[in-house]
Design a protein around this motif. Structure first.
Motif, mmCIF file in Angstrom:
data_model
loop_
_atom_site.group_PDB
_atom_site.id
_atom_site.type_symbol
_atom_site.label_atom_id
_atom_site.label_comp_id
_atom_site.label_asym_id
_atom_site.label_seq_id
_atom_site.Cartn_x
_atom_site.Cartn_y
_atom_site.Cartn_z
ATOM 1 N N SER A 69 0.847 -1.196 0.000
ATOM 2 C CA SER A 69 0.000 0.000 0.000
ATOM 3 C C SER A 69 0.880 1.243 0.000
ATOM 4 C CB SER A 69 -0.924 0.002 1.220
ATOM 5 O OG SER A 69 -0.166 0.036 2.410
ATOM 6 N N PRO A 70 0.320 2.388 -0.404
ATOM 7 C CA PRO A 70 1.110 3.624 -0.413
ATOM 8 C C PRO A 70 1.605 3.969 0.993
ATOM 9 C CG PRO A 70 -0.951 3.918 -1.597
ATOM 10 C CD PRO A 70 -1.024 2.595 -0.935
ATOM 11 N N PRO A 71 2.773 4.589 1.105
ATOM 12 C CA PRO A 71 3.336 4.891 2.423
ATOM 13 C C PRO A 71 2.418 5.739 3.311
ATOM 14 C CG PRO A 71 4.955 5.292 0.708
ATOM 15 C CD PRO A 71 3.669 4.977 0.027
ATOM 16 N N TRP A 74 -4.016 4.815 1.410
ATOM 17 C CA TRP A 74 -4.738 4.909 0.142
ATOM 18 C C TRP A 74 -5.384 6.266 -0.056
ATOM 19 C CZ3 TRP A 74 -3.698 1.537 -3.426
ATOM 20 C CH2 TRP A 74 -3.267 0.278 -3.064
ATOM 21 N N GLU A 75 -5.724 6.948 1.025
ATOM 22 C CA GLU A 75 -6.375 8.259 0.906
ATOM 23 C C GLU A 75 -5.447 9.329 0.345
ATOM 24 O OE1 GLU A 75 -6.070 6.692 3.998
ATOM 25 O OE2 GLU A 75 -7.950 5.600 3.776
ATOM 26 N N SER A 76 -4.136 9.071 0.405
ATOM 27 C CA SER A 76 -3.163 10.065 -0.049
ATOM 28 C C SER A 76 -2.923 10.041 -1.555
ATOM 29 C CB SER A 76 -1.834 9.847 0.667
ATOM 30 O OG SER A 76 -1.266 8.615 0.259
ATOM 31 N N GLN A 78 -3.117 10.697 -5.373
ATOM 32 C CA GLN A 78 -3.551 11.810 -6.199
ATOM 33 C C GLN A 78 -3.746 11.335 -7.634
ATOM 34 O OE1 GLN A 78 -4.132 14.902 -4.921
ATOM 35 N NE2 GLN A 78 -3.687 13.965 -2.941
ATOM 36 N N TYR A 79 -4.336 12.184 -8.451
ATOM 37 C CA TYR A 79 -4.575 11.843 -9.849
ATOM 38 C C TYR A 79 -3.267 11.533 -10.575
ATOM 39 C CZ TYR A 79 -5.724 12.316 -14.756
ATOM 40 O OH TYR A 79 -5.849 12.086 -16.097
ATOM 41 N N ASP A 80 -2.212 12.301 -10.318
ATOM 42 C CA ASP A 80 -0.924 12.081 -10.985
ATOM 43 C C ASP A 80 -0.357 10.698 -10.673
ATOM 44 O OD1 ASP A 80 -0.893 14.464 -12.305
ATOM 45 O OD2 ASP A 80 0.375 15.496 -10.842
ATOM 46 N N ASP A 81 -0.553 10.231 -9.439
ATOM 47 C CA ASP A 81 -0.046 8.910 -9.072
ATOM 48 C C ASP A 81 -0.755 7.814 -9.859
ATOM 49 O OD1 ASP A 81 1.541 10.137 -7.121
ATOM 50 O OD2 ASP A 81 -0.060 9.998 -5.634
ATOM 51 N N ILE A 82 -2.075 7.926 -9.964
ATOM 52 C CA ILE A 82 -2.860 6.912 -10.663
ATOM 53 C C ILE A 82 -2.583 6.960 -12.158
ATOM 54 C CG2 ILE A 82 -5.208 6.168 -11.191
ATOM 55 C CD1 ILE A 82 -5.943 7.257 -8.374
ATOM 56 N N SER A 83 -2.485 8.173 -12.723
ATOM 57 C CA SER A 83 -2.214 8.276 -14.164
ATOM 58 C C SER A 83 -0.823 7.755 -14.492
ATOM 59 C CB SER A 83 -2.387 9.717 -14.641
ATOM 60 O OG SER A 83 -1.400 10.558 -14.083
ATOM 61 N N LEU A 84 0.133 7.939 -13.603
ATOM 62 C CA LEU A 84 1.480 7.399 -13.823
ATOM 63 C C LEU A 84 1.443 5.868 -13.832
ATOM 64 C CD1 LEU A 84 4.455 8.098 -14.179
ATOM 65 C CD2 LEU A 84 4.689 8.008 -11.709
#
Length: 129
Positions: A69-71, A74-76, A78-84
């Motif tokens: 899971s993200p450090p 999951w609430e942290s 952002q759109y840029d993370d998912i698009s990457l």
């Protein structure tokens, strides 16, 4: 840190330029495209083997669990993370359709295409898992 405003647009532009260049190379010299593809596949294989060696020699289940899971949770995200993430997954889907693109060159397409498609899905899963 981004040329076009986001990592998604940067990767999309680089991918589009790469596809155009490969199409131009394909029109001029088709053997060069296969050589480039082989080099890219070799780079993926070296990366995969290096990752697996590192995981087996220094890894543990605690490290694996920490990386699932993200450090910051999951609430942290952002759109840029998912698009990457989708930017890296797209080549996987593009590779799955390659057997269909070579359909007219196969002797037994009805047997070869399903095997190649399943093989590309399994290889993509192994690489991106």
């Amino acid at each position: 840190s981004h040329f076009l405003g986001s990592s998604y647009l940067d990767e999309g532009m680089l991918g589009s330029v790469g596809i155009v260049l490969l199409a131009l190379i394909r029109g001029l010299n088709s053997h060069m495209v296969h050589t480039i593809g082989t080099l890219v596949l070799a780079a993926f294989a070296i990366t995969l083997v290096s990752t697996l060696i590192g995981a087996f020699t220094t890894g543990s289940f605690a490290i694996l669990q920490d990386n699932l899971s993200p450090p910051a949770g999951w609430e942290s995200l952002q759109y840029d993370d998912i698009s990457l993430c989708f930017t890296f997954i797209y080549p996987c889907f593009a590779g799955i359709f390659q057997p269909v693109n070579k359909l007219n060159k196969l002797r037994t397409p009805y047997a070869s295409v399903p095997h190649a498609a399943i093989g590309s899905v399994l290889l993509s899963t192994l690489i991106f898992a």
